[in-house]
Design a protein around this motif. Structure first.
Motif, PDB file in Angstrom:
ATOM      1  N   ILE A 112      58.979  65.675  54.522  1.00 16.54           N
ATOM      2  CA  ILE A 112      59.885  64.289  54.257  1.00 16.54           C
ATOM      3  C   ILE A 112      61.286  64.694  54.639  1.00 16.54           C
ATOM      4  O   ILE A 112      61.897  65.713  54.093  1.00 16.54           O
ATOM      5  CB  ILE A 112      60.006  63.744  52.648  1.00 16.54           C
ATOM      6  N   SER A 113      62.128  64.127  55.562  1.00 12.38           N
ATOM      7  CA  SER A 113      63.243  64.653  55.968  1.00 12.38           C
ATOM      8  C   SER A 113      64.206  64.008  55.095  1.00 12.38           C
ATOM      9  O   SER A 113      64.078  63.482  53.993  1.00 12.38           O
ATOM     10  CB  SER A 113      63.717  63.991  57.301  1.00 12.38           C
ATOM     11  N   SER A 114      65.498  64.626  55.015  1.00  9.45           N
ATOM     12  CA  SER A 114      66.509  64.406  53.947  1.00  9.45           C
ATOM     13  C   SER A 114      67.146  63.018  54.035  1.00  9.45           C
ATOM     14  O   SER A 114      67.350  62.368  53.128  1.00  9.45           O
ATOM     15  CB  SER A 114      67.714  65.318  54.113  1.00  9.45           C
ATOM     16  N   VAL A 115      67.125  62.398  55.065  1.00  8.58           N
ATOM     17  CA  VAL A 115      67.309  60.830  55.140  1.00  8.58           C
ATOM     18  C   VAL A 115      66.076  60.198  54.618  1.00  8.58           C
ATOM     19  O   VAL A 115      66.449  59.231  54.121  1.00  8.58           O
ATOM     20  CB  VAL A 115      67.615  60.516  56.752  1.00  8.58           C
ATOM     21  N   GLN A 116      64.923  60.354  54.929  1.00 11.15           N
ATOM     22  CA  GLN A 116      63.922  59.728  54.403  1.00 11.15           C
ATOM     23  C   GLN A 116      63.914  59.887  52.846  1.00 11.15           C
ATOM     24  O   GLN A 116      63.633  58.850  52.190  1.00 11.15           O
ATOM     25  CB  GLN A 116      62.489  60.246  54.742  1.00 11.15           C
ATOM     26  N   ALA A 117      64.079  61.097  52.414  1.00 11.37           N
ATOM     27  CA  ALA A 117      64.092  61.361  51.044  1.00 11.37           C
ATOM     28  C   ALA A 117      65.319  60.528  50.271  1.00 11.37           C
ATOM     29  O   ALA A 117      65.009  59.958  49.055  1.00 11.37           O
ATOM     30  CB  ALA A 117      64.651  62.813  50.669  1.00 11.37           C
ATOM     31  N   ILE A 118      66.624  60.192  50.927  1.00 14.21           N
ATOM     32  CA  ILE A 118      67.448  59.528  50.568  1.00 14.21           C
ATOM     33  C   ILE A 118      66.927  57.959  50.126  1.00 14.21           C
ATOM     34  O   ILE A 118      67.095  57.245  49.187  1.00 14.21           O
ATOM     35  CB  ILE A 118      68.736  59.395  51.127  1.00 14.21           C
ATOM     36  N   ASP A 119      66.176  57.465  51.259  1.00 12.44           N
ATOM     37  CA  ASP A 119      65.753  56.145  51.158  1.00 12.44           C
ATOM     38  C   ASP A 119      64.585  56.054  49.915  1.00 12.44           C
ATOM     39  O   ASP A 119      64.496  54.982  49.380  1.00 12.44           O
ATOM     40  CB  ASP A 119      65.262  55.926  52.678  1.00 12.44           C
ATOM     41  N   GLU A 121      64.504  57.794  47.354  1.00 15.16           N
ATOM     42  CA  GLU A 121      64.976  57.993  46.064  1.00 15.16           C
ATOM     43  C   GLU A 121      65.780  56.599  45.778  1.00 15.16           C
ATOM     44  O   GLU A 121      65.663  56.058  44.603  1.00 15.16           O
ATOM     45  CB  GLU A 121      66.031  59.125  45.898  1.00 15.16           C
ATOM     46  N   LEU A 122      66.434  55.930  46.719  1.00 20.12           N
ATOM     47  CA  LEU A 122      67.005  54.706  46.672  1.00 20.12           C
ATOM     48  C   LEU A 122      66.045  53.597  46.098  1.00 20.12           C
ATOM     49  O   LEU A 122      66.062  52.839  45.477  1.00 20.12           O
ATOM     50  CB  LEU A 122      67.780  54.135  47.806  1.00 20.12           C
ATOM     51  N   GLY A 127      63.270  50.523  41.519  1.00 22.54           N
ATOM     52  CA  GLY A 127      61.796  50.054  40.745  1.00 22.54           C
ATOM     53  C   GLY A 127      60.877  49.605  41.957  1.00 22.54           C
ATOM     54  O   GLY A 127      59.705  49.056  41.538  1.00 22.54           O
ATOM     55  N   VAL A 128      61.196  49.983  43.231  1.00 21.45           N
ATOM     56  CA  VAL A 128      60.100  50.007  44.180  1.00 21.45           C
ATOM     57  C   VAL A 128      58.880  50.725  43.940  1.00 21.45           C
ATOM     58  O   VAL A 128      59.340  52.040  43.945  1.00 21.45           O
ATOM     59  CB  VAL A 128      60.497  50.191  45.708  1.00 21.45           C
ATOM     60  N   LEU A 129      57.831  50.668  43.770  1.00 20.92           N
ATOM     61  CA  LEU A 129      56.575  51.442  43.952  1.00 20.92           C
ATOM     62  C   LEU A 129      56.274  52.158  45.039  1.00 20.92           C
ATOM     63  O   LEU A 129      56.924  52.079  46.161  1.00 20.92           O
ATOM     64  CB  LEU A 129      55.365  50.587  43.621  1.00 20.92           C
ATOM     65  N   ALA A 130      55.883  53.534  44.950  1.00 20.52           N
ATOM     66  CA  ALA A 130      55.754  54.490  45.874  1.00 20.52           C
ATOM     67  C   ALA A 130      54.974  53.910  47.204  1.00 20.52           C
ATOM     68  O   ALA A 130      55.566  54.014  48.297  1.00 20.52           O
ATOM     69  CB  ALA A 130      55.242  55.966  45.476  1.00 20.52           C
ATOM     70  N   CYS A 131      54.005  53.302  46.784  1.00 14.75           N
ATOM     71  CA  CYS A 131      53.088  52.644  47.849  1.00 14.75           C
ATOM     72  C   CYS A 131      53.814  51.681  48.581  1.00 14.75           C
ATOM     73  O   CYS A 131      53.776  51.608  50.077  1.00 14.75           O
ATOM     74  CB  CYS A 131      52.004  52.075  47.476  1.00 14.75           C
ATOM     75  N   ASN A 132      54.489  50.688  47.964  1.00 10.13           N
ATOM     76  CA  ASN A 132      55.570  49.838  48.876  1.00 10.13           C
ATOM     77  C   ASN A 132      56.644  50.523  49.455  1.00 10.13           C
ATOM     78  O   ASN A 132      57.133  50.114  50.681  1.00 10.13           O
ATOM     79  CB  ASN A 132      56.252  48.891  47.726  1.00 10.13           C
ATOM     80  N   ALA A 133      57.118  51.683  48.851  1.00 10.45           N
ATOM     81  CA  ALA A 133      58.107  52.362  49.725  1.00 10.45           C
ATOM     82  C   ALA A 133      57.655  53.104  51.095  1.00 10.45           C
ATOM     83  O   ALA A 133      58.390  52.908  51.952  1.00 10.45           O
ATOM     84  CB  ALA A 133      58.738  53.458  48.723  1.00 10.45           C
ATOM     85  N   HIS A 134      56.231  53.528  50.860  1.00 12.06           N
ATOM     86  CA  HIS A 134      55.886  54.026  52.041  1.00 12.06           C
ATOM     87  C   HIS A 134      55.480  52.803  53.049  1.00 12.06           C
ATOM     88  O   HIS A 134      55.496  53.122  54.449  1.00 12.06           O
ATOM     89  CB  HIS A 134      54.358  54.809  51.571  1.00 12.06           C
ATOM     90  N   GLU A 135      55.082  51.829  52.742  1.00 10.58           N
ATOM     91  CA  GLU A 135      55.117  50.730  53.677  1.00 10.58           C
ATOM     92  C   GLU A 135      56.272  50.379  54.314  1.00 10.58           C
ATOM     93  O   GLU A 135      56.143  49.974  55.481  1.00 10.58           O
ATOM     94  CB  GLU A 135      54.455  49.472  52.649  1.00 10.58           C
ATOM     95  N   LEU A 136      57.182  50.312  53.653  1.00 13.48           N
ATOM     96  CA  LEU A 136      58.517  49.796  54.084  1.00 13.48           C
ATOM     97  C   LEU A 136      58.831  51.064  55.137  1.00 13.48           C
ATOM     98  O   LEU A 136      59.238  50.540  56.368  1.00 13.48           O
ATOM     99  CB  LEU A 136      59.520  49.961  52.816  1.00 13.48           C
ATOM    100  N   LEU A 154      54.543  61.662  49.287  1.00 17.29           N
ATOM    101  CA  LEU A 154      55.633  60.697  48.751  1.00 17.29           C
ATOM    102  C   LEU A 154      55.437  60.764  47.116  1.00 17.29           C
ATOM    103  O   LEU A 154      56.440  60.941  46.586  1.00 17.29           O
ATOM    104  CB  LEU A 154      55.528  59.239  49.370  1.00 17.29           C
ATOM    105  N   LYS A 155      54.175  60.575  46.848  1.00 13.68           N
ATOM    106  CA  LYS A 155      54.177  60.507  45.263  1.00 13.68           C
ATOM    107  C   LYS A 155      54.457  61.906  44.683  1.00 13.68           C
ATOM    108  O   LYS A 155      55.307  61.907  43.506  1.00 13.68           O
ATOM    109  CB  LYS A 155      52.681  60.068  45.014  1.00 13.68           C
ATOM    110  N   ILE A 156      53.946  63.060  45.196  1.00 14.74           N
ATOM    111  CA  ILE A 156      54.463  64.518  45.018  1.00 14.74           C
ATOM    112  C   ILE A 156      55.885  64.571  45.212  1.00 14.74           C
ATOM    113  O   ILE A 156      56.339  65.268  43.720  1.00 14.74           O
ATOM    114  CB  ILE A 156      53.695  65.335  45.702  1.00 14.74           C
ATOM    115  N   TYR A 157      56.380  64.121  45.955  1.00 18.45           N
ATOM    116  CA  TYR A 157      58.064  64.267  46.113  1.00 18.45           C
ATOM    117  C   TYR A 157      58.574  63.833  44.665  1.00 18.45           C
ATOM    118  O   TYR A 157      59.555  64.143  44.042  1.00 18.45           O
ATOM    119  CB  TYR A 157      58.270  63.835  47.388  1.00 18.45           C
ATOM    120  N   LEU A 158      58.047  62.528  44.616  1.00 26.14           N
ATOM    121  CA  LEU A 158      58.893  61.787  43.441  1.00 26.14           C
ATOM    122  C   LEU A 158      58.649  62.343  42.180  1.00 26.14           C
ATOM    123  O   LEU A 158      59.312  62.550  41.150  1.00 26.14           O
ATOM    124  CB  LEU A 158      58.546  60.247  43.581  1.00 26.14           C
TER     125      LEU A 158
END
Length: 172
Positions: A112-119, A121-122, A127-136, A154-158
């Motif tokens: 997970i790149s630093s830019v992706q990590a910021i997105d 985390e935002l 309140g966006v679920l991890a599966c929806n964030a991955h879809e986005l 993504l779930k492990i990172y969060l």
């Protein structure tokens, strides 16, 4: 070759494996007085799968991922130079390589790149679920295969981020 740290050697061999088309892992590390004196970095397909004794009535088994591949790079710590030196390098592979277009999805290459990590985390803070964030992320990059990591990572990172926040709050 010589490396200043074990991590530097891992990054080098991982980049080499990514260019060639195989994933790597750390096999063993010997420690003396808290310092790693030797480390073997091997192809992720090294070794053979043992017999699973837990469930003898299992109808389906997991796919065989190990092919006893011999590719490896062994490091030894040289006290005089204070560096890690490659003591053994085996290049031979006994399995097909991954094509370059798919090599970014091998286990040792996913990040997970630093830019992706910021997105991420935002999205999580909103309140966006991890599966929806991955879809986005998949839609932004043109498909989930171009994101560079899996939903599980993504779930492990969060989870790790939440654990770090808890430790920080408890310490304050």
């Amino acid at each position: 070759m010589e490396f200043d740290s074990e991590e530097e050697a891992y990054v080098f061999y991982n980049a080499y494996g990514g260019r060639i088309g195989f994933s790597i892992r750390k096999e063993y590390g010997n420690k003396v007085n808290g310092r790693i004196t030797s480390r073997a970095l091997v192809c992720s397909k090294e070794g053979v799968k043992g017999i699973d004794k837990r469930d003898v009535f299992r109808k389906t088994s997991q796919a065989e991922t190990r092919t006893n591949c011999g590719a490896q790079m062994v490091l030894r710590y040289d006290k005089r130079k204070a560096k890690y030196v490659v003591s053994k390098f085996v290049e031979s592979q006994n399995h097909p390589f991954i094509i370059a277009e798919c090599s970014h999805m091998m286990p040792s290459q996913r990040r997970i790149s630093s830019v992706q990590a910021i997105d991420v985390e935002l999205a999580s803070d909103s309140g966006v679920l991890a599966c929806n964030a991955h879809e986005l992320m998949g839609r932004q990059s043109g498909g989930k295969e171009f994101v560079g990591y899996l939903k599980v990572e993504l779930k492990i990172y969060l989870r790790m981020r939440r654990q770090k926040e808890l430790v920080y709050v408890e310490a304050a």
